[in-house]
Design an enzyme around this catalytic site. Sequence first.
Site, PDB file in Angstrom:
ATOM      1  N   SER A  74       0.850  -1.196   0.000  1.00  0.00           N
ATOM      2  CA  SER A  74       0.000   0.000   0.000  1.00  0.00           C
ATOM      3  C   SER A  74       0.878   1.235   0.000  1.00  0.00           C
ATOM      4  O   SER A  74       2.042   1.179   0.434  1.00  0.00           O
ATOM      5  CB  SER A  74      -0.858   0.012   1.263  1.00  0.00           C
ATOM      6  OG  SER A  74      -1.495   1.265   1.432  1.00  0.00           O
ATOM      7  N   TYR A 125      -1.837  -1.425  10.600  1.00  0.00           N
ATOM      8  CA  TYR A 125      -2.000  -1.744   9.178  1.00  0.00           C
ATOM      9  C   TYR A 125      -0.800  -1.268   8.360  1.00  0.00           C
ATOM     10  O   TYR A 125      -0.209  -2.029   7.584  1.00  0.00           O
ATOM     11  CB  TYR A 125      -3.287  -1.092   8.673  1.00  0.00           C
ATOM     12  CG  TYR A 125      -3.502  -1.180   7.178  1.00  0.00           C
ATOM     13  CD1 TYR A 125      -4.078  -2.315   6.606  1.00  0.00           C
ATOM     14  CD2 TYR A 125      -3.137  -0.126   6.331  1.00  0.00           C
ATOM     15  CE1 TYR A 125      -4.282  -2.386   5.226  1.00  0.00           C
ATOM     16  CE2 TYR A 125      -3.332  -0.202   4.963  1.00  0.00           C
ATOM     17  CZ  TYR A 125      -3.906  -1.327   4.410  1.00  0.00           C
ATOM     18  OH  TYR A 125      -4.104  -1.404   3.050  1.00  0.00           O
TER      19      TYR A 125
END
Length: 297
Positions: A189, A202
Amino acid sequence: MADQYAMQNPVSQYPKLDIPEQRQNEPGLDSDMKPKADHGEETYRGSERLKGRKALITGADSGIGAAVAIAYAREGADVAMNYLEAEETDATEIAKQVKAAGQKVVTIPGDISNENFCKELVDTAHKELGGLDIIVNNAGRQLFCEDITEITTDQWLGTYATNIHAMFWIIKAALPQLPKGASIINTTSIQAYQPSPTLIDYASTKAAIANFTHGLAKQLAPKGIRVNAVAPGPVWTPLQPSYGQPMKKLTQFGEQTPLGRAGQPAELAPAYVYLASQESSFVIGEVIGVTGGEHLP
Ligand code: NAD
Ligand code: MG
């Protein structure tokens, strides 16, 4: 609707999302998203770039994984789809799309935060597809939290297990089955490089995934297996309304990108097709950003 090869203005290719306040439990469903996302159902045109290939995709029921499943099928690959049991309705819709493309589909629900399940998943996919040569590690968990003191140990460990431990377990189980020429594609990401203060668990798993991809790629390249990753920017998927973002960020999701809008899952699929196909034979240990202009470092 135009397919992915028709030239058009990327600013207006998709209308700017008008996102009403909404909240789903984790894992979220595509069927409950307002507005709906594009997985390429009407927009992705295949051209045999993955003819005869056999792919396992985790999190293939919705969002980016669903778009990858549709694209791979239309490029001629058979697909094994993993997802959580609670997502069966979304998975059924995407499995129909794979079948409609004339490809074999195998659905294997189960929780990849469990090592034994990861082994079963790989074995079942390999057996049912009669081989395995593309692994897309796409499943992920993202729960926002404003304050580190409020992140529970369960959340911390669960996010790590789903996002990074599962990649280790799945790849370890798959390697003995993978032929030379196989491709492993991990999903990291933009958060690996530009972490939000509300996503520290995360975001740090995503940094681990990028690093794991670089190192493992060097280890497996001499064996003829390529490892790469895709780093999406903001993409409109059920991850976001299911506690992925605070509400005020959710309703403006993706507006900060230079393109002025969030991406659609369908816009991520071509990067996964490229990394799976032999076209990317000299691309090893790379992280391809698909961010709407927010770019990797
Ligand atoms: P999504 O919710 O559609 O997909 C995530 C999938 O992960 C779910 O469908 C679910 O099937 C799967 N999953 C979660 N926990 C699981 C578990 N324990 N066992 C098995 N499967 C599990 O959302 P998405 O945005 O398409 O997410 C796909 C990937 O893209 C994730 O790795 C996510 O971190 C990454 N990503 C998304 C964005 C974004 O803006 N949407 C940005 C960067 C990276
Ligand atoms: Mg889902």
